[in-house]
Scaffold this motif. Structure first.
Motif, short mmCIF file in Angstrom:
data_model
loop_
_atom_site.label_atom_id
_atom_site.label_comp_id
_atom_site.label_asym_id
_atom_site.label_seq_id
_atom_site.Cartn_x
_atom_site.Cartn_y
_atom_site.Cartn_z
N LEU A 1 0.83 -1.20 0.00
CA LEU A 1 0.00 0.00 0.00
C LEU A 1 0.87 1.25 0.00
O LEU A 1 0.59 2.21 -0.74
CB LEU A 1 -0.93 0.00 1.21
N GLN A 2 1.93 1.26 0.80
CA GLN A 2 2.82 2.42 0.81
C GLN A 2 3.41 2.67 -0.57
O GLN A 2 3.49 3.82 -1.03
CB GLN A 2 3.96 2.21 1.82
N ASN A 3 3.86 1.61 -1.23
CA ASN A 3 4.43 1.76 -2.57
C ASN A 3 3.38 2.24 -3.57
O ASN A 3 3.67 3.07 -4.45
CB ASN A 3 5.04 0.44 -3.03
N HIS A 4 2.17 1.75 -3.41
CA HIS A 4 1.06 2.19 -4.27
C HIS A 4 0.79 3.68 -4.07
O HIS A 4 0.63 4.43 -5.05
CB HIS A 4 -0.18 1.36 -3.94
N LEU A 5 0.76 4.12 -2.83
CA LEU A 5 0.56 5.54 -2.55
C LEU A 5 1.72 6.37 -3.10
O LEU A 5 1.52 7.42 -3.72
CB LEU A 5 0.42 5.76 -1.04
N VAL B 1 -7.64 15.05 0.32
CA VAL B 1 -8.09 13.85 1.04
C VAL B 1 -8.86 12.93 0.10
O VAL B 1 -8.65 11.71 0.08
CB VAL B 1 -8.94 14.24 2.26
N ASP B 2 -9.74 13.49 -0.70
CA ASP B 2 -10.52 12.69 -1.64
C ASP B 2 -9.61 11.95 -2.62
O ASP B 2 -9.84 10.76 -2.92
CB ASP B 2 -11.49 13.58 -2.43
N TYR B 3 -8.57 12.63 -3.07
CA TYR B 3 -7.63 12.00 -4.01
C TYR B 3 -6.92 10.83 -3.34
O TYR B 3 -6.82 9.73 -3.91
CB TYR B 3 -6.62 13.03 -4.49
N ILE B 4 -6.44 11.02 -2.11
CA ILE B 4 -5.75 9.96 -1.40
C ILE B 4 -6.68 8.76 -1.21
O ILE B 4 -6.28 7.60 -1.43
CB ILE B 4 -5.23 10.47 -0.04
N CYS B 5 -7.91 9.03 -0.82
CA CYS B 5 -8.86 7.94 -0.60
C CYS B 5 -9.19 7.21 -1.90
O CYS B 5 -9.33 5.99 -1.92
CB CYS B 5 -10.13 8.49 0.05
N ASP B 6 -9.31 7.96 -2.99
CA ASP B 6 -9.56 7.33 -4.29
C ASP B 6 -8.43 6.40 -4.70
O ASP B 6 -8.65 5.30 -5.21
CB ASP B 6 -9.78 8.40 -5.37
N VAL B 7 -7.19 6.84 -4.44
CA VAL B 7 -6.03 6.01 -4.75
C VAL B 7 -6.06 4.73 -3.90
O VAL B 7 -5.80 3.63 -4.41
CB VAL B 7 -4.72 6.80 -4.51
N ILE B 8 -6.38 4.86 -2.62
CA ILE B 8 -6.46 3.68 -1.74
C ILE B 8 -7.52 2.71 -2.25
O ILE B 8 -7.31 1.51 -2.32
CB ILE B 8 -6.75 4.11 -0.29
N LYS B 9 -8.66 3.24 -2.64
CA LYS B 9 -9.78 2.40 -3.06
C LYS B 9 -9.51 1.66 -4.38
O LYS B 9 -10.16 0.66 -4.69
CB LYS B 9 -11.04 3.24 -3.18
N LYS B 10 -8.54 2.13 -5.14
CA LYS B 10 -8.18 1.43 -6.38
C LYS B 10 -7.49 0.11 -6.09
O LYS B 10 -7.39 -0.75 -6.98
CB LYS B 10 -7.27 2.31 -7.24
N GLY B 11 -7.02 -0.06 -4.88
CA GLY B 11 -6.40 -1.32 -4.49
C GLY B 11 -4.89 -1.31 -4.66
O GLY B 11 -4.33 -0.44 -5.33
N TRP B 12 -4.23 -2.29 -4.05
CA TRP B 12 -2.78 -2.38 -4.10
C TRP B 12 -2.31 -3.84 -4.08
O TRP B 12 -3.07 -4.71 -3.84
CB TRP B 12 -2.17 -1.64 -2.89
#
Length: 336
Positions: free
Chosen positions: A269-273, A325-336
């Motif tokens: 997840l960290q690498n994905h972010l 915040v919305d952008y960060i959450c959208d990236v998380i929701k895309k999965g890793w």
């Protein structure tokens, strides 16, 4: 300026406690431990998961640190474990309000009363937090705050100690300035004896002026950080691949210092972010991993063991906005 800062701070956060401004939050902790009467060989129950600054000053005093496990849902000290650790040699309990969420202070106070222990709150994360409508800073024997560079209020670096026992205030003032009684200083240096070891822990007027300016902006800063935290919660509370840490408590008010989640395959997840331009990190580590504290005791902290590879702190600061915040959450929701 220092005295003015102290008076304003204790009026807003201290209740009936007295405020003493110092050079850092670590200074404040060391002072608190001295004032609490912690001596060589005394047992002090402290959280295994915190900034090392919480526990290193206990080594100055040659106290015996007894680490307590965390609560899985808050990362605060696990009070059930604390109860099992108390012995006749226990002198104090230290609690850290991780991320800005207060610990269960009623249970801690009950233990302190039952066993005649001092409670020291490390509230470096928790400026502006409340527990059952009591301000953090106005509850325990000692509470410390940090004004390090990125805290809610900064003085460049600095800290504040809140002390409940008024009889300890003059002693605290002496210890923070080499043991010198500054109120008696006009007697002349030889008539103004030094009878206890002190330190150079005082705050200066330049830092205090910054603190006073920060006090003027504090309410809006806290409200803004809470707005960002609520945005994270609204975005992520139904996303089943992560868990939010320290959310959903109605008897205490969060200071919104850190936004922490639990996620499997944290490194992925960290690498994905990171690949999407988003910084994240762990911030603190379990202290029993460090050699200075004696090294890890396998199996002693089952909750910490379970989550130590899962917790992750997401960006949250006043240079962000809700769109970030919305952008960060959208990236998380895309999965890793």
């Amino acid at each position: 300026m220092v005295e003015k800062f102290e008076r304003q701070f204790e009026q807003q956060f201290g209740g009936n406690c007295s405020a003493l401004a110092v050079g850092s939050g670590t200074d404040a902790l060391h002072l608190a431990y001295i004032l609490a009467g912690i001596n060589e060989g005394d047992e002090v129950i402290a959280p295994v998961f915190t900034c090392t600054a919480t526990n290193i000053p206990l080594l100055y005093l040659k106290a015996k640190i007894i680490f307590a496990d965390v609560e899985k849902n808050t990362l605060n000290i696990n009070i059930d474990h604390v109860k099992r650790l108390i012995t006749p040699r226990t002198k104090a309990i230290i609690c850290v309000h991780y991320g800005g969420l207060p610990c269960n202070m009623d249970e801690l106070q009950e233990l302190a009363t039952q066993h005649n222990l001092k409670i020291i709150e490390d509230a470096a994360h928790a400026l502006g937090a409340t527990y059952k409508q009591k301000t953090i800073g106005a509850i325990s024997d000692f509470t410390i705050f940090s004004f390090q560079a990125i805290k809610h209020i900064t003085t460049g670096d600095g800290g504040m100690l809140l002390v409940k026992d008024k009889e300890l205030v003059e002693k605290a003032k002496r210890i923070r300035w080499f043991g010198i009684d500054r109120s008696a200083k006009q007697k002349g240096i030889w008539d103004n004896d030094i009878t206890e070891i002190g330190y150079k822990y005082q705050m200066n007027d330049i830092a205090a002026a910054m603190g006073l300016a920060g006090m003027e902006e504090f309410d809006s800063t806290l409200a803004y950080r809470k707005q960002l935290m609520n945005r994270y919660c609204n975005n992520l509370e139904s996303f089943d691949r992560i868990r939010l840490v320290g959310m959903g408590y109605t008897d205490r008010e969060h200071a919104a210092w850190m936004m922490t989640i639990l996620a499997e395959r944290r490194l992925d997840l960290q690498n994905h972010l990171r690949s999407n331009g988003i910084e994240s990190g762990q911030v603190h580590y379990r202290n029993d991993r460090y050699s200075i504290f004696g090294g890890i005791k396998e199996g002693a902290f089952p909750n910490m063991d379970k989550i130590e590879n899962d917790y992750l702190v997401l960006p949250m600061h006043t240079k962000m906005n809700e769109t970030d915040v919305d952008y960060i959450c959208d990236v998380i929701k895309k999965g890793w």
